[in-house]
Write a protein that holds these residues in place. Sequence first.
Motif, short mmCIF file in Angstrom:
data_model
loop_
_atom_site.label_atom_id
_atom_site.label_comp_id
_atom_site.label_asym_id
_atom_site.label_seq_id
_atom_site.Cartn_x
_atom_site.Cartn_y
_atom_site.Cartn_z
N GLY A 68 94.52 -91.92 -49.45
CA GLY A 68 94.05 -90.56 -49.70
C GLY A 68 94.66 -89.59 -48.73
N GLU A 69 94.08 -88.40 -48.71
CA GLU A 69 94.61 -87.35 -47.84
C GLU A 69 93.52 -86.35 -47.54
OE1 GLU A 69 97.73 -85.60 -50.14
OE2 GLU A 69 96.38 -84.97 -51.71
N ARG A 70 93.79 -85.51 -46.56
CA ARG A 70 92.91 -84.37 -46.24
C ARG A 70 93.57 -83.12 -46.79
NH1 ARG A 70 89.03 -85.60 -42.31
NH2 ARG A 70 89.44 -87.53 -41.20
N ASP A 71 92.76 -82.23 -47.38
CA ASP A 71 93.32 -80.98 -47.86
C ASP A 71 93.36 -79.96 -46.72
OD1 ASP A 71 90.75 -79.87 -47.60
OD2 ASP A 71 90.31 -80.00 -49.75
N GLU A 72 93.73 -78.72 -47.04
CA GLU A 72 93.88 -77.69 -46.01
C GLU A 72 92.56 -77.38 -45.30
OE1 GLU A 72 93.24 -75.98 -50.01
OE2 GLU A 72 94.84 -77.23 -49.22
N GLN A 111 90.47 -79.75 -44.47
CA GLN A 111 90.15 -81.04 -43.85
C GLN A 111 89.16 -81.87 -44.66
OE1 GLN A 111 91.87 -82.36 -41.15
NE2 GLN A 111 93.10 -80.56 -41.65
N LEU A 137 88.26 -84.75 -47.18
CA LEU A 137 88.90 -86.00 -47.56
C LEU A 137 88.91 -86.17 -49.08
CD1 LEU A 137 87.44 -88.53 -45.00
CD2 LEU A 137 89.83 -87.93 -45.30
N HIS A 138 90.03 -86.64 -49.59
CA HIS A 138 90.17 -86.97 -51.00
C HIS A 138 90.71 -88.38 -51.08
CE1 HIS A 138 89.44 -82.83 -52.28
NE2 HIS A 138 90.13 -82.49 -51.20
N GLN A 155 91.87 -91.90 -52.92
CA GLN A 155 92.39 -92.45 -54.16
C GLN A 155 91.43 -93.52 -54.62
OE1 GLN A 155 96.36 -94.01 -54.22
NE2 GLN A 155 97.26 -92.14 -53.43
N GLU A 172 100.15 -92.42 -48.92
CA GLU A 172 99.38 -91.45 -48.13
C GLU A 172 98.05 -92.09 -47.77
OE1 GLU A 172 99.23 -87.30 -49.03
OE2 GLU A 172 100.78 -87.56 -50.57
N PHE A 173 97.68 -91.98 -46.50
CA PHE A 173 96.45 -92.61 -46.05
C PHE A 173 95.80 -91.77 -44.96
CE2 PHE A 173 99.64 -94.16 -43.14
CZ PHE A 173 99.00 -94.13 -41.91
N VAL A 174 94.52 -92.05 -44.74
CA VAL A 174 93.79 -91.46 -43.63
C VAL A 174 93.13 -92.60 -42.86
CG1 VAL A 174 93.37 -89.21 -44.68
CG2 VAL A 174 91.75 -91.05 -45.07
#
Length: 122
Positions: free
Chosen positions: A35-39, A41, A43-44, A46, A75-77
């Motif tokens: 996943g990823e963080r948007d602008e 912050q 969390l989104h 997958q 993409e990862f967090v």
Amino acid sequence: MQNSLQQLYETTLDHPEQYQDFYQQLLNTQVFCLGERDENQQLHFQLMQTDDGEQAIPFFLNLAMLQQDVGLDAEFVMINAEKLFTITKGATLVMNPLSEHPKEFLAEEVEAILEFAKQKNL
């Protein structure tokens, strides 16, 4: 730490009485989520589909396993497992989903693990 945690998990497969130790260590570990963080912050994550056709959030105990299973450009967090369990309450999670011994965490199990952790911290 993650390799020893993976070993502890594999030990629990034959020795279920060690799950408590595994859960305690897991909650204190940084895990890797697709996943990823948007602008803002936020969390989104997958999602993946389980064998039962349900949606689940995959996470990995170490970066090498994530990259081996998903690819080097995934993409990862990184997030603390206890925080992951807390912010995803009600969801199904799958640890190391493409490994030889994946572990599915159903919502009820996550709730029980968090409740146990809360009682241990009192």
